[in-house]
Design a protein around this motif. Structure first.
Motif, short mmCIF file in Angstrom:
data_model
loop_
_atom_site.label_atom_id
_atom_site.label_comp_id
_atom_site.label_asym_id
_atom_site.label_seq_id
_atom_site.Cartn_x
_atom_site.Cartn_y
_atom_site.Cartn_z
N LEU A 1 4.88 0.68 -3.92
CA LEU A 1 3.68 1.14 -4.62
C LEU A 1 2.81 1.89 -3.63
O LEU A 1 2.73 1.52 -2.46
CB LEU A 1 2.89 -0.05 -5.18
N VAL A 2 2.14 2.93 -4.12
CA VAL A 2 1.24 3.70 -3.28
C VAL A 2 -0.16 3.53 -3.83
O VAL A 2 -0.40 3.77 -5.03
CB VAL A 2 1.62 5.20 -3.26
N ILE A 3 -1.07 3.10 -2.97
CA ILE A 3 -2.47 2.94 -3.39
C ILE A 3 -3.36 3.79 -2.49
O ILE A 3 -3.04 4.06 -1.34
CB ILE A 3 -2.92 1.46 -3.36
N SER B 1 -3.41 6.74 2.14
CA SER B 1 -2.38 5.98 1.44
C SER B 1 -2.03 4.68 2.15
O SER B 1 -1.86 4.64 3.36
CB SER B 1 -1.09 6.81 1.31
N ALA B 2 -1.92 3.64 1.34
CA ALA B 2 -1.36 2.37 1.80
C ALA B 2 -0.14 2.13 0.92
O ALA B 2 -0.12 2.49 -0.26
CB ALA B 2 -2.36 1.24 1.67
N VAL C 1 -11.30 -7.58 -7.76
CA VAL C 1 -12.37 -8.09 -6.89
C VAL C 1 -13.04 -6.97 -6.09
O VAL C 1 -14.26 -6.87 -6.05
CB VAL C 1 -11.83 -9.19 -5.93
N THR C 2 -12.24 -6.11 -5.47
CA THR C 2 -12.81 -5.08 -4.59
C THR C 2 -13.29 -3.85 -5.34
O THR C 2 -14.25 -3.21 -4.92
CB THR C 2 -11.79 -4.63 -3.54
N LYS C 3 -12.61 -3.49 -6.41
CA LYS C 3 -12.92 -2.29 -7.20
C LYS C 3 -12.95 -1.02 -6.34
O LYS C 3 -13.64 -0.06 -6.66
CB LYS C 3 -14.26 -2.46 -7.93
N LYS C 4 -12.20 -1.02 -5.24
CA LYS C 4 -12.21 0.12 -4.33
C LYS C 4 -10.86 0.83 -4.23
O LYS C 4 -10.79 1.90 -3.67
CB LYS C 4 -12.63 -0.31 -2.92
N THR C 5 -9.82 0.23 -4.73
CA THR C 5 -8.50 0.86 -4.58
C THR C 5 -8.06 1.46 -5.91
O THR C 5 -8.53 1.08 -6.97
CB THR C 5 -7.43 -0.15 -4.12
N GLU C 6 -7.15 2.41 -5.80
CA GLU C 6 -6.59 3.03 -6.99
C GLU C 6 -5.08 3.12 -6.80
O GLU C 6 -4.60 3.56 -5.77
CB GLU C 6 -7.17 4.43 -7.16
N LEU C 7 -4.36 2.66 -7.80
CA LEU C 7 -2.90 2.73 -7.76
C LEU C 7 -2.47 4.13 -8.17
O LEU C 7 -2.80 4.60 -9.26
CB LEU C 7 -2.30 1.69 -8.72
N ARG C 8 -1.77 4.81 -7.29
CA ARG C 8 -1.29 6.16 -7.60
C ARG C 8 0.02 6.12 -8.37
O ARG C 8 0.32 7.00 -9.16
CB ARG C 8 -1.08 6.96 -6.32
N GLY C 9 0.83 5.15 -8.07
CA GLY C 9 2.13 5.03 -8.72
C GLY C 9 3.09 4.28 -7.81
O GLY C 9 2.68 3.66 -6.83
#
Length: 192
Positions: A26-28, A81-82, A103-111
């Motif tokens: 997964l890329v976030i 990217s992580a 909880v964090t509301k800071k990351t977004e899953l790219r796919g």
């Protein structure tokens, strides 16, 4: 201070080794996360056997170059990217990430990529809704236990049913012989 060529080769080799053991990547977008929050994410992923790798997109691009299982990741390599690399229990890993994201509301899953297929966010959510490996094992164990119990009861019932049938035949024969004895005695008494 920049990384040396040797250091970059080690990172690429480590990424290739991690990818070879993974079933899902997964890329976030991790922009805005602190080091403590990334550490927290790694700790939440650890029980599911997943790891979080933070590396430059160019190094991940080199690691996936020529690997048909992971080539689809190249379209997701942009920005900060992580990479969440999941070995087996992808459902638990996805749930752990989703909990962290709430909880964090800071990351977004790219796919993500699984078995050479590009996954969108909806696909990843669908995978997360599947039962975890532990839940599946418990369901299978329960089904096997239920089946074994039914077989044992069935096997146990055969001798009991057979014994009741034999007893019923014996009772009927005894009843028939008692009736014939009584009818013989009543015929003899009537004759006298």
């Amino acid at each position: 201070m920049g990384r040396t060529l040797e250091n970059k080769k080690e990172i690429v080799a480590d990424l290739k080794a991690s990818l070879s053991e993974s079933t899902l990547a997964l890329v976030i977008d991790y922009q805005g996360l602190t080091v403590a929050q990334i550490t927290d994410l790694r700790q939440k992923l650890r029980p599911s056997g997943a790891v979080c790798k933070v590396t430059k997109n160019t190094l991940m691009g080199i690691a996936i170059d020529g690997d048909e299982n992971w080539n689809q990741l190249s379209g997701l390599l942009e920005g900060a990217s992580a990479f969440l690399l999941v070995k087996e229990d992808f459902s638990s890993a996805i749930k752990a990430y989703q909990e962290f994201q709430k909880v964090t509301k800071k990351t977004e899953l790219r796919g993500g990529v699984m078995e050479g297929r590009l996954l969108k966010e909806t696909d990843v959510k669908a995978l997360g809704d599947l039962p975890s490996k532990d839940q599946l094992m418990a369901q299978i164990a329960g089904a096997i236990n239920s089946l074994a119990t039914k077989v044992a009861v069935g096997i146990n019932e055969v001798p009991s049913s057979l014994a009741r049938a034999i007893q019923a035949v014996a009772d009927k024969e005894q009843g028939d012989s008692t009736e014939s004895t009584e009818s013989t005695e009543s015929t003899e008494s009537a004759a006298e």
